[in-house]
Design a protein around this motif. Sequence first.
Motif, short mmCIF file in Angstrom:
data_model
loop_
_atom_site.label_atom_id
_atom_site.label_comp_id
_atom_site.label_asym_id
_atom_site.label_seq_id
_atom_site.Cartn_x
_atom_site.Cartn_y
_atom_site.Cartn_z
N ARG A 1 -13.63 21.10 -4.37
CA ARG A 1 -12.34 21.26 -5.05
C ARG A 1 -11.86 19.93 -5.63
N ILE A 2 -12.80 19.13 -6.15
CA ILE A 2 -12.45 17.80 -6.66
C ILE A 2 -11.47 17.89 -7.82
N ARG A 3 -11.71 18.81 -8.75
CA ARG A 3 -10.85 18.90 -9.94
C ARG A 3 -9.43 19.33 -9.58
N PRO A 4 -9.25 20.39 -8.78
CA PRO A 4 -7.87 20.71 -8.36
C PRO A 4 -7.21 19.58 -7.58
N LEU A 5 -7.96 18.92 -6.71
CA LEU A 5 -7.39 17.80 -5.95
C LEU A 5 -6.89 16.71 -6.88
N LEU A 6 -7.72 16.34 -7.87
CA LEU A 6 -7.31 15.29 -8.78
C LEU A 6 -6.12 15.73 -9.63
N CYS A 7 -6.08 17.00 -9.98
CA CYS A 7 -4.94 17.51 -10.73
C CYS A 7 -3.65 17.32 -9.93
N ARG B 1 -9.82 -1.58 -8.62
CA ARG B 1 -9.01 -2.65 -9.23
C ARG B 1 -7.88 -2.06 -10.07
N VAL B 2 -8.15 -0.95 -10.74
CA VAL B 2 -7.09 -0.29 -11.50
C VAL B 2 -5.94 0.08 -10.57
N LEU B 3 -6.27 0.56 -9.38
CA LEU B 3 -5.24 0.99 -8.44
C LEU B 3 -4.43 -0.17 -7.89
N ASP B 4 -4.97 -1.39 -7.97
CA ASP B 4 -4.22 -2.56 -7.48
C ASP B 4 -2.88 -2.71 -8.20
N ASP B 5 -2.86 -2.35 -9.48
CA ASP B 5 -1.65 -2.55 -10.28
C ASP B 5 -1.08 -1.24 -10.82
N ALA B 6 -1.59 -0.12 -10.38
CA ALA B 6 -1.15 1.17 -10.93
C ALA B 6 0.27 1.51 -10.48
N PRO B 7 1.05 2.13 -11.36
CA PRO B 7 2.45 2.47 -11.03
C PRO B 7 2.56 3.78 -10.28
N PHE B 8 1.78 3.92 -9.19
CA PHE B 8 1.77 5.15 -8.41
C PHE B 8 2.45 4.92 -7.06
N PRO B 9 2.98 5.95 -6.45
CA PRO B 9 3.45 5.82 -5.07
C PRO B 9 2.31 5.36 -4.16
N ALA B 10 2.65 4.64 -3.10
CA ALA B 10 1.63 4.07 -2.22
C ALA B 10 0.70 5.13 -1.64
N ALA B 11 1.26 6.26 -1.25
CA ALA B 11 0.42 7.31 -0.64
C ALA B 11 -0.56 7.89 -1.65
N VAL B 12 -0.14 8.03 -2.90
CA VAL B 12 -1.04 8.54 -3.95
C VAL B 12 -2.14 7.52 -4.22
N ASN B 13 -1.73 6.26 -4.28
CA ASN B 13 -2.71 5.19 -4.48
C ASN B 13 -3.80 5.24 -3.41
N GLN B 14 -3.39 5.40 -2.16
CA GLN B 14 -4.37 5.45 -1.07
C GLN B 14 -5.25 6.69 -1.17
N ALA B 15 -4.66 7.82 -1.54
CA ALA B 15 -5.44 9.04 -1.68
C ALA B 15 -6.50 8.88 -2.77
N LEU B 16 -6.15 8.23 -3.87
CA LEU B 16 -7.12 8.00 -4.94
C LEU B 16 -8.22 7.04 -4.49
N ARG B 17 -7.89 6.08 -3.66
CA ARG B 17 -8.92 5.20 -3.09
C ARG B 17 -9.85 6.01 -2.18
N ASP B 18 -9.27 6.92 -1.41
CA ASP B 18 -10.09 7.75 -0.52
C ASP B 18 -11.04 8.63 -1.33
N VAL B 19 -10.56 9.16 -2.43
CA VAL B 19 -11.41 9.98 -3.29
C VAL B 19 -12.56 9.15 -3.84
N ALA B 20 -12.27 7.94 -4.29
CA ALA B 20 -13.32 7.07 -4.81
C ALA B 20 -14.36 6.75 -3.74
N ASP B 21 -13.90 6.48 -2.53
CA ASP B 21 -14.81 6.21 -1.42
C ASP B 21 -15.72 7.41 -1.14
N ALA B 22 -15.11 8.59 -1.14
CA ALA B 22 -15.88 9.80 -0.84
C ALA B 22 -16.94 10.06 -1.91
N ILE B 23 -16.61 9.78 -3.16
CA ILE B 23 -17.56 10.04 -4.25
C ILE B 23 -18.78 9.13 -4.15
#
Length: 358
Positions: free
Chosen positions: A58-64, A331-353
């Motif tokens: 469910r990668i696409r729905p998760l990213l959405c 590195r993009v996430l280091d400066d991204a204007p996202f909430p901290a929890a979203v930033n971490q979730a996107l890092r987790d997705v990258a790690d999993a991939i």
Amino acid sequence: MTTTHVEPATPVDLAAIRTRVDGALEYFLRDKATATEPALPGELTDTVYDFLFAGGKRIRPLLCVLGWHAAAGEVPVPQPIVRAAASLELFHAAVLIHDDIIDNSDTRRDRPTVHRALAQRHRDRRDPDRFGAHAAIVLGDLTMVWSAELLHTAQLTAAQLDDALTVLDGMRADVMYGQYLDLLTTARPSSDLGRALRIIRYKTVSYTCERPLQLGAVLAGAHSGVRAALTAYAGPLGEAFQLQDDLLGVYGDPARTGKSDLEDLRDGKHTALVALALEHATPAQAAQLLALLGDPELDKRQADTCREILTATARHHVEAMIRTRWAQANRVLDDAPFPAAVNQALRDVADAIVSRNT
């Protein structure tokens, strides 16, 4: 000196998102199964249901949903957003059903592919295999129609639906263009790395990462800074995803991946792995690889020979490309204007991939 205590952000519950997406898909298909007009053969909804719930990340729905959170913040996700995200999974299922026919694949997620399952269901026919392929084309088309229907009935606002269609029209065109580029180069491998990466750009980066993230973002009314950061993150992430997929297609354990480890070699897929191998191979290695890749009768011994050459010439290059792209996305996430929890979730997705083996 007085210090301010900052509570840590509540993590985004990815498992809960998957559960809600599954619930939306199940409700939609149950409604189709009980519809009286038109009254569909039960095997149609059963086959799509079995395919959808046989696995999948469910990668696409998760990213959405993460794209929505990136713009909307840490607030509960409205059901229309979940339904819109779930429509991506139906579109993905349709693409996979057709892709398996094109690749003549026997298994997907450790089960028979849809065209094989339909052929087996109708084994009493004189032409079961032909019927299975033709029926799967129709079923893939129907699943794509259902994807659009789920989006249009998600109860989005008129403005949200207009914005969503702009994103999804681009996604649909990109993946079909990528599929066509893939067909043009299949069984015609070369050392053209740029062409392999162009296929990835359309077939995977857009369809798997960028457009799902952008869909969620536009549904939340994201400003340009959020959308730009999501695109910058999605590019290297999508490339890493497909590069890892290419490695799994050759080196993956079928018991884990649910797919044969011979199909990509038998098809002669023009991947970055193959392009780099032909670039760095000796003349003898290149000649041997070109003689074997694309042979539909390739056996295990010959496949092992291909793997030996690919390992000696290219595997480490591809693994380095994956690590580089993982680092770029982070590195993009280091400066991204996202909430901290979203930033971490996107890092987790990258790690999993980059670490996945299925």
